[in-house]
Design an enzyme around this catalytic site. Structure first.
Site, PDB file in Angstrom:
ATOM      1  N   ARG A   1       0.808  -1.227   0.000  1.00 41.16           N
ATOM      2  CA  ARG A   1       0.000   0.000   0.000  1.00 41.16           C
ATOM      3  C   ARG A   1       0.834   1.266   0.000  1.00 41.16           C
ATOM      4  O   ARG A   1       0.485   2.233  -0.673  1.00 41.16           O
ATOM      5  CB  ARG A   1      -1.035  -0.033   1.125  1.00 41.16           C
ATOM      6  CG  ARG A   1      -0.536   0.136   2.504  1.00 41.16           C
ATOM      7  CD  ARG A   1      -1.379  -0.622   3.486  1.00 41.16           C
ATOM      8  NE  ARG A   1      -0.955  -2.022   3.479  1.00 41.16           N
ATOM      9  CZ  ARG A   1      -1.776  -3.055   3.562  1.00 41.16           C
ATOM     10  NH1 ARG A   1      -3.061  -2.864   3.649  1.00 41.16           N
ATOM     11  NH2 ARG A   1      -1.307  -4.275   3.556  1.00 41.16           N
TER      12      ARG A   1
ATOM     13  N   LYS B   1      24.504  -6.082  -8.170  1.00 39.49           N
ATOM     14  CA  LYS B   1      25.856  -6.222  -8.734  1.00 39.49           C
ATOM     15  C   LYS B   1      26.867  -5.548  -7.822  1.00 39.49           C
ATOM     16  O   LYS B   1      27.994  -5.266  -8.210  1.00 39.49           O
ATOM     17  CB  LYS B   1      25.914  -5.570 -10.126  1.00 39.49           C
ATOM     18  CG  LYS B   1      25.003  -6.206 -11.138  1.00 39.49           C
ATOM     19  CD  LYS B   1      25.168  -5.500 -12.480  1.00 39.49           C
ATOM     20  CE  LYS B   1      24.131  -5.946 -13.481  1.00 39.49           C
ATOM     21  NZ  LYS B   1      24.083  -5.042 -14.642  1.00 39.49           N
TER      22      LYS B   1
HETATM   23  C1  NCD Z   1       3.532  -0.749   8.136  1.00 42.80           C
HETATM   24  C2  NCD Z   1       5.009  -0.652   7.861  1.00 42.80           C
HETATM   25  O1  NCD Z   1       5.494  -1.060   6.813  1.00 42.80           O
HETATM   26  O2  NCD Z   1       5.679  -0.132   8.733  1.00 42.80           O
HETATM   27  N1  NCD Z   1       2.762  -0.972   7.007  1.00 42.80           N
HETATM   28  C3  NCD Z   1       2.438   0.036   6.172  1.00 42.80           C
HETATM   29  O3  NCD Z   1       3.200   0.930   5.898  1.00 42.80           O
HETATM   30  N2  NCD Z   1       1.204   0.032   5.689  1.00 42.80           N
HETATM   31  C4  NCD Z   1       3.209  -1.670   9.236  1.00 42.80           C
HETATM   32  C5  NCD Z   1       3.613  -3.113   9.120  1.00 42.80           C
HETATM   33  O4  NCD Z   1       4.365  -3.519   8.253  1.00 42.80           O
HETATM   34  O5  NCD Z   1       3.157  -3.865   9.983  1.00 42.80           O
END
Ligand code: NCD
Length: 320
Positions: A48, A76
């Site tokens: 996302r 590389k």
């Molecule tokens: C979070 C992240 O990557 O820190 N996710 C996100 O950005 N939607 C939380 C997670 O990975 O649990």
């Protein structure tokens, strides 16, 4: 998030409001960042956040470049610094970066004149997540740009969570009262081992190990995923045990007031921190969090790269 004042945070939330209006249009696109190039550099998995930034850049008419670590010259042996310098030489105006190393986005500011946007650095910070969480909750509660007196329980692996480090700060800045709920092993060591004012400073919160006790006293439940990829030891005895004590089960849901709000940054681990179908929870804001992610990222990109580089769009920029 630590660098933002309350005023700056509220300004970004107001700009995100304008962006969300653009998103509701039949043609959700404005020319504000035409001729600007935004490159996303993601060295950690993401669904996302990466797509949200790319959508935001496209809705502002910026050109986008996507760098995939798996198929790049990093394999590389090219250093990250060389990669950043190479891409900068192609004319990049902003890098959106996610990396497992805390502090890397800050280091990158020494390697390029382009703007750097932190899309998550290790267990350190995830500022645009904090913005979208603050935006989503203030809107859901119809409180303007404030969360004064709102009681929020953040439940789960706080210790390894960059979301917690950023989002708690935004919530508290807006006036919310935050309780971190987790087994002691999943709270940040600075909270467990010390009670001095200095070490508590970065976590202006209360803590609890008893979710059932806290649930009766909060307006919002914010669930976090277990960050297994950042763990170098066993922090819980078993996932089942964790779900039993800290998961949002149907029984716990039944005890919550109808007006409560449910949040989660995603990705969700069903059956672990969440044992109910969020679609069946009337107060779930989880889908809105994703939608609003695009608006706040548009606000961030516009405030860095917009013609006046201010928090206001010119008349021309607002035109479709
Ligand atoms: C979070 C992240 O990557 O820190 N996710 C996100 O950005 N939607 C939380 C997670 O990975 O649990």
């Amino acid at each position: 998030m630590d660098d933002l004042s309350l005023g700056e945070l509220q300004q970004l939330l107001s700009l995100a409001d304008e962006m969300s209006e653009i998103q509701k249009r039949a043609q959700p696109k404005v020319p504000a960042l035409r001729n600007k190039t935004v490159a996303s550099l993601f060295f950690e998995d993401s669904t996302r956040t990466r797509l949200s930034f790319e959508t935001a850049a496209k809705r502002l008419s910026a050109d986008t470049m996507t760098f995939s670590a798996a198929s790049s010259s990093v394999n590389k042996g090219e250093s990250l610094r060389d990669t950043v310098e190479t891409l900068s030489a192609m004319g990049v105006d902003a890098f959106v970066v996610r990396h497992k190393t805390a502090g890397l986005p800050l280091a990158m500011t020494q390697w390029t004149d382009a703007h750097i946007v932190n899309a998550g650095d290790g267990a350190h910070q995830h500022p645009t997540q904090a913005l979208l969480d603050a935006f989503t909750l203030t809107h859901a509660l119809e409180m303007g740009n404030s969360l004064a007196g709102v009681r929020i329980a953040m439940v789960g692996d706080i210790r390894h969570s960059r979301v917690a480090r950023s989002t708690v700060r935004a919530f508290v800045l807006l006036g919310a009262k935050v309780t971190l709920v987790a087994p002691a092993s999943l709270l940040p060591p600075s909270l467990i081992y010390s009670d001095t004012a200095e070490t508590r400073h970065e976590w202006p919160v209360s803590t609890s190990h008893d979710l059932d006790e806290v649930l009766g006293e909060v307006d919002v439940v914010y669930l976090l995923r277990m960050q297994h990829e950042r763990m170098n030891a066993a922090f819980i005895s078993s996932v089942g045990e964790y779900a039993l004590h800290f998961g949002l089960t149907p029984q716990r849901l039944a005890k919550l007031p109808h007006s409560f709000k449910l949040m989660h940054p995603g990705p969700m681990n069903h059956g672990v921190e969440i044992g109910v179908d969020p679609a069946m929870v009337p107060g779930s804001l989880i889908t809105q969090q994703v939608t609003n992610g695009v608006s706040v990222r548009m606000a961030v990109l516009l405030s860095l790269l917009g013609s006046a580089a201010t928090s206001e769009m010119t008349k021309e920029e607002k035109n479709v």
